[in-house]
Design a protein around this motif. Structure first.
Motif, PDB file in Angstrom:
ATOM      1  N   GLY A  62       0.786  -1.229   0.000  1.00  0.00           N
ATOM      2  CA  GLY A  62       0.000   0.000   0.000  1.00  0.00           C
ATOM      3  C   GLY A  62       0.814   1.273   0.000  1.00  0.00           C
ATOM      4  N   SER A  63       0.107   2.383  -0.006  1.00  0.00           N
ATOM      5  CA  SER A  63       0.690   3.724   0.112  1.00  0.00           C
ATOM      6  C   SER A  63       0.035   4.433   1.288  1.00  0.00           C
ATOM      7  N   ILE A  64       0.814   5.237   2.016  1.00  0.00           N
ATOM      8  CA  ILE A  64       0.321   5.945   3.199  1.00  0.00           C
ATOM      9  C   ILE A  64       0.583   7.435   3.025  1.00  0.00           C
ATOM     10  N   PHE A  65      -0.418   8.264   3.365  1.00  0.00           N
ATOM     11  CA  PHE A  65      -0.302   9.720   3.233  1.00  0.00           C
ATOM     12  C   PHE A  65      -0.782  10.400   4.512  1.00  0.00           C
ATOM     13  N   GLY A  66       0.031  11.315   5.034  1.00  0.00           N
ATOM     14  CA  GLY A  66      -0.384  12.190   6.117  1.00  0.00           C
ATOM     15  C   GLY A  66      -0.405  13.610   5.603  1.00  0.00           C
ATOM     16  N   ILE A  67      -1.495  14.341   5.812  1.00  0.00           N
ATOM     17  CA  ILE A  67      -1.613  15.722   5.338  1.00  0.00           C
ATOM     18  C   ILE A  67      -1.578  16.650   6.542  1.00  0.00           C
ATOM     19  N   TYR A  68      -0.542  17.457   6.592  1.00  0.00           N
ATOM     20  CA  TYR A  68      -0.334  18.410   7.686  1.00  0.00           C
ATOM     21  C   TYR A  68      -0.604  19.825   7.196  1.00  0.00           C
ATOM     22  N   GLU A  69      -1.136  20.656   8.077  1.00  0.00           N
ATOM     23  CA  GLU A  69      -1.406  22.041   7.716  1.00  0.00           C
ATOM     24  C   GLU A  69      -0.338  22.961   8.308  1.00  0.00           C
ATOM     25  N   ASN A  70       0.337  23.686   7.436  1.00  0.00           N
ATOM     26  CA  ASN A  70       1.309  24.736   7.767  1.00  0.00           C
ATOM     27  C   ASN A  70       2.650  24.239   8.319  1.00  0.00           C
TER      28      ASN A  70
END
Length: 278
Positions: free
Chosen positions: A98-106
């Motif tokens: 699989g692929s893993i993504f974390g989306i952080y703001e700023n």
């Protein structure tokens, strides 16, 4: 955020297609944590980089396969940290990866993680998207991701996925894992974090653990693009997480992009049992 999610949908389809026919050999290079890069790792990373290049809301990309953060848009407010192909060494035996993504703001810090997404490349292409609650999507015959269901963990599970070389386990961890097996837990461990955590989440509960070991005292899994995204999902599914001592993996102080940590993800029963054993 919707543009980021749609971009990851495109990425998932492209990587899934690539897996069917790609060269499974190794490159001559190692990534930032010393793992020799598979050609598939690099290919997947290139697909992700190319697709996000057109997403103006993303300022930085942080990848397992990149030494440093890659700036793509000065005006973007999001940082996307990702593992392009988790479990890639298992592709040659046709296991799900699989692929893993974390989306952080700023800023890249645990409290700024605003969304987590992972994709599973198996018999079916599935994606779990979590902003408030984790939601399961599956690619249909028409090439669209269709919503399947919300994902929730029960109070107590039945599965035990435990990693790390056993000869490097502490006596404390060995006793804890044996205790779960003595209760009737079933072993489910493939070596691909995405697949193992996905199974526990869809089956309703259990424990995934990758403890500190004698050869990896700070753990092996990477905080920014493996550990925190799944902690985000598990805690919003009604579960708990810890590094073995903390009340949550979100207590980690993130000091570098390739930082590692011991980690435990599970239903409330298993994590509370672990913490009570200290």
């Amino acid at each position: 955020m919707q543009e980021i999610i749609k971009t990851i949908e495109k990425i998932a389809v492209k990587i899934s297609d690539e897996l069917k026919y790609a060269d499974l050999g190794y490159t001559d290079h190692a990534n930032a944590t010393g793992d020799t890069q598979l050609k598939l790792d690099v290919k997947s990373d290139n697909i992700i980089t190319k697709e996000f290049d057109g997403v103006s809301s993303v300022r930085l990309l942080i990848s397992e396969e990149k030494e440093e953060a890659l700036k793509i848009h000065d005006s973007g407010k999001y940082i996307v940290a990702y593992d392009p192909l988790d479990g890639s060494s298992l592709v040659d035996v046709n296991f799900a990866v699989g692929s893993i993504f974390g989306i952080y703001e700023n800023e890249l810090k645990p409290s700024n993680l605003v969304a987590a997404i992972y994709c599973v490349y198996g018999p079916r292409l599935e994606m779990v998207v979590c902003t408030e609650t984790p939601k399961l999507y599956r690619l249909d015959r028409e090439g669209s991701f269709k919503f399947i269901k919300d994902l929730n963990l029960k109070e107590k599970g039945k599965l035990n996925a435990t990693g790390g070389t056993q000869k490097g386990w502490s006596d404390e961890h060995r006793a804890f894992i044996k205790g779960l097996f003595d209760e009737g837990y079933r072993l489910r461990y493939s070596g691909a974090m995405v697949s193992d955590l996905h199974q526990i989440l869809l089956k309703g509960g259990g424990l995934f653990s990758y403890p500190a070991t004698s050869d990896a005292p700070h753990g092996k899994l990477r905080v920014s693009f493996e550990v925190l995204p799944f902690a985000f999902i598990y805690e919003r599914a009604g579960g708990l997480t810890t590094d073995g001592n903390s009340k949550s993996l979100f207590e980690i102080k993130l000091e570098k992009i390739h930082q590692t940590t011991p980690c435990f993800f599970g239903s409330k029963y298993e994590i509370n049992k672990l913490l009570e054993s200290k």
